[in-house]
Write a protein that holds these residues in place. Sequence first.
Motif, short mmCIF file in Angstrom:
data_model
loop_
_atom_site.label_atom_id
_atom_site.label_comp_id
_atom_site.label_asym_id
_atom_site.label_seq_id
_atom_site.Cartn_x
_atom_site.Cartn_y
_atom_site.Cartn_z
N PRO A 1 -4.10 6.66 0.40
CA PRO A 1 -3.09 7.03 -0.59
C PRO A 1 -3.13 8.52 -0.88
O PRO A 1 -4.20 9.14 -0.85
CB PRO A 1 -3.49 6.22 -1.83
CG PRO A 1 -4.33 5.10 -1.30
CD PRO A 1 -5.05 5.65 -0.12
N HIS A 60 5.48 6.77 -6.23
CA HIS A 60 5.28 7.53 -5.00
C HIS A 60 6.53 8.36 -4.71
O HIS A 60 7.65 7.91 -4.99
CB HIS A 60 5.00 6.60 -3.82
CG HIS A 60 3.56 6.28 -3.62
ND1 HIS A 60 2.79 5.64 -4.58
CD2 HIS A 60 2.71 6.51 -2.57
CE1 HIS A 60 1.55 5.49 -4.13
NE2 HIS A 60 1.48 6.02 -2.91
N ASP A 111 0.80 -1.23 0.00
CA ASP A 111 0.00 0.00 0.00
C ASP A 111 0.83 1.28 0.00
O ASP A 111 0.33 2.36 -0.32
CB ASP A 111 -0.97 0.01 1.19
CG ASP A 111 -0.26 -0.12 2.54
OD1 ASP A 111 0.95 0.20 2.62
OD2 ASP A 111 -0.91 -0.53 3.50
N LEU A 142 1.84 3.11 2.36
CA LEU A 142 1.29 4.12 3.27
C LEU A 142 2.21 4.44 4.44
O LEU A 142 1.94 5.37 5.20
CB LEU A 142 -0.07 3.67 3.80
CG LEU A 142 -1.19 3.50 2.77
CD1 LEU A 142 -2.48 3.06 3.45
CD2 LEU A 142 -1.41 4.80 1.99
N THR A 187 0.31 7.32 6.64
CA THR A 187 -0.98 7.86 6.22
C THR A 187 -2.03 6.76 6.22
O THR A 187 -1.70 5.57 6.19
CB THR A 187 -0.90 8.48 4.81
OG1 THR A 187 -0.43 7.48 3.89
CG2 THR A 187 0.08 9.65 4.78
#
Length: 275
Positions: free
Chosen positions: A121, A250, A47, A49, A118
Amino acid sequence: MDLRISDSVWTMRHDSAWLRKHSASRWTPLIPDHGKLMHVFMIREPDLLAFAHLHPSTADTISFPSVLPPLPAGRYRVYGDIVHESGFTQTLSTTVDLREPTRSGAKLTDTDDASHVTVAPPSGRSAILEDGSVMTLEPGAGFVEGKDASLRFTVVGRDGKPLALEPYIGMAGHAVVSRDDGAVFVHLHPSGTISMASQMAFTMRQPGDSIAGRLGQRMNASGMSHSVAPIPENGVISFPYAFPKPGNYHLWVQVKHAGRILTGPFAVEVKPATE
C-alpha cells in the motif's frame, strides 16, 4: 474483457418504433469526452493495489470490448464514465473477476490505456513513478469532509528538476479518487469534476439540436472534443475537490512524459467535519 450497457432503456433505443412511443430525452447518443466514448477504471479489491484506466472500443455503443493491460488476478470494481449528447453524464459500475493474471505484450485497445500495480500500500506523501520520477502530494492542513482539499502535486525527474509534462487525453493529468470501501468514486481533471464534453454540449446547443445526433456531429466537426487544456511548465498539477465523506481514500494521479503514462498512487485519511 467485454463490458455491456445492460439497461433496457438504453439497449432499446435502436428500435425506432419504441423511440416514437416513448420519451427518451435522457438517453440521447453518446458523445466523446476528449475523444473517448467511455473512460473505464478498474480497481482491485480489497487491497487496492492494482489500477487500470482504459478506453474500450465500440461498434454499437452497447458493447465495449477492451484488451486488458497487465493486471494480477482478483476481483475488480469497474467504473465507466460516459457523456450523453444531452449533457447528462453517468458513471456506470460493475465488478469483474479475473481468474488469471493478464499477460503483458498484448496490443492495447487504445494508446492512452494504462495500468499500475504495486506490491505494498502507498505510504507517505511521495510516489516513485515508473520511470524513476517522483510525484509528491504537497503538504496541506489535512483533509476534512466537505472542505476544499489541497490536491496539489509536484512531479520531478531523477535529476530533481520539474518534469516536462505532456498532454494526457487533452489534460495535464487525470486523477481518480475512491474511498477504500467503494462508497465514493470520482474522476478528476485539473478543471474539476465536470466533464468537458458535458460543458461543450450545453455551450454549443442550438434550437435544432433536438434531433438526436446533430449536436454530436457538430461537436466532432468543430474539433473541440479533441482540444488540449494548458499544460503547466513547472511540473505542478492540481485538482479542485472536496471529499464528501470521511474515511480512508486512495488516489491515483496520472501524467504523461516522454510518451509514457505515469501513475502515482496515494493513500489519505479524511476526517469528519466538526460542528
